[in-house]
Design a protein around this motif. Structure first.
Motif, mmCIF file in Angstrom:
data_model
loop_
_atom_site.group_PDB
_atom_site.id
_atom_site.type_symbol
_atom_site.label_atom_id
_atom_site.label_comp_id
_atom_site.label_asym_id
_atom_site.label_seq_id
_atom_site.Cartn_x
_atom_site.Cartn_y
_atom_site.Cartn_z
ATOM 1 N N MET A 70 0.865 -1.183 0.000
ATOM 2 C CA MET A 70 0.000 0.000 0.000
ATOM 3 C C MET A 70 0.895 1.224 0.000
ATOM 4 O O MET A 70 1.721 1.381 0.904
ATOM 5 N N THR A 105 -12.321 -4.455 8.417
ATOM 6 C CA THR A 105 -12.733 -4.440 7.020
ATOM 7 C C THR A 105 -13.728 -5.573 6.801
ATOM 8 O O THR A 105 -13.814 -6.479 7.619
ATOM 9 N N SER A 122 -14.425 -0.646 4.515
ATOM 10 C CA SER A 122 -13.259 -0.464 5.389
ATOM 11 C C SER A 122 -13.579 0.627 6.396
ATOM 12 O O SER A 122 -14.267 1.599 6.080
ATOM 13 N N SER A 141 -3.469 8.919 1.805
ATOM 14 C CA SER A 141 -3.663 7.535 2.252
ATOM 15 C C SER A 141 -5.050 7.016 1.878
ATOM 16 O O SER A 141 -5.194 5.875 1.439
ATOM 17 N N HIS A 145 -5.934 3.953 -0.691
ATOM 18 C CA HIS A 145 -6.814 2.865 -0.243
ATOM 19 C C HIS A 145 -7.993 2.695 -1.198
ATOM 20 O O HIS A 145 -8.326 1.581 -1.606
ATOM 21 N N HIS A 148 -6.924 1.079 -4.447
ATOM 22 C CA HIS A 148 -6.628 -0.335 -4.225
ATOM 23 C C HIS A 148 -7.917 -1.166 -4.141
ATOM 24 O O HIS A 148 -8.040 -2.199 -4.799
#
Length: 162
Positions: A70, A105, A122, A141, A145, A148
């Motif tokens: 990540m 999650t 999440s 961040s 996320h 992804h």
């Protein structure tokens, strides 16, 4: 993403991403039952390893260990299944120290006519002071996320619709 509720010094955020897949809830569930062998193909650029370390796959209380990339860094994830409804829902809680900022999650699977909707969920916590001091880093961040998780959904769709 949507802002959650205040939790003392923290605000809880919920991030969701949904995708419609031409398959059954059972096929999606089976993909995750076999996550040890499917993990890398699910997101080849970022997924390194996934192992069930205690219990049986996708069962309440089962523990896992995973590694994924990540933001250019390998992140080690440990946790356990805290909510399980076969073919419909699975939620995991992360272990310390990750659980301080990312409590968990999960995935929801819903039937929609002849297709299924897969939703990744999440949760993150951000302190009000932290979010003010490093807002740019927090936004970066969250963007990493979200990208992804969206790619995971698109890859899952491609794999299961083959």
């Amino acid at each position: 993403f949507t802002e959650g509720h205040e939790m003392g010094l923290f605000t809880r955020w919920e991030l969701k991403d949904s995708i419609e897949i031409r398959t059954t809830p059972e096929d999606i569930w089976n993909f995750f039952v076999n996550l040890e062998k499917n993990y890398v193909s699910w997101h080849p650029e970022d997924h390194v390893v996934f192992k069930w370390t205690k219990g049986r796959p996708m069962e309440l209380g089962s523990h896992f260990y995973a590694e994924e990339v990540m933001g250019g860094k390998v992140v080690k994830l440990r946790g356990y299944a805290c909510e399980v409804v076969p073919n419909r829902k699975i939620f995991f809680k992360y272990a310390l120290p990750l659980s301080i900022l990312a409590p968990g999650t999960g995935s929801l699977i819903e039937t929609k006519g002849s297709t299924s909707v897969f939703t990744a969920v999440s949760y993150i916590r951000a302190g009000n002071l932290l979010s003010k001091l490093s807002r740019k880093e927090m936004e970066r961040s969250i963007a990493i996320h979200k990208t992804h998780v969206r790619e995971e959904g698109e890859n899952l769709k491609a794999i299961l619709e083959r």
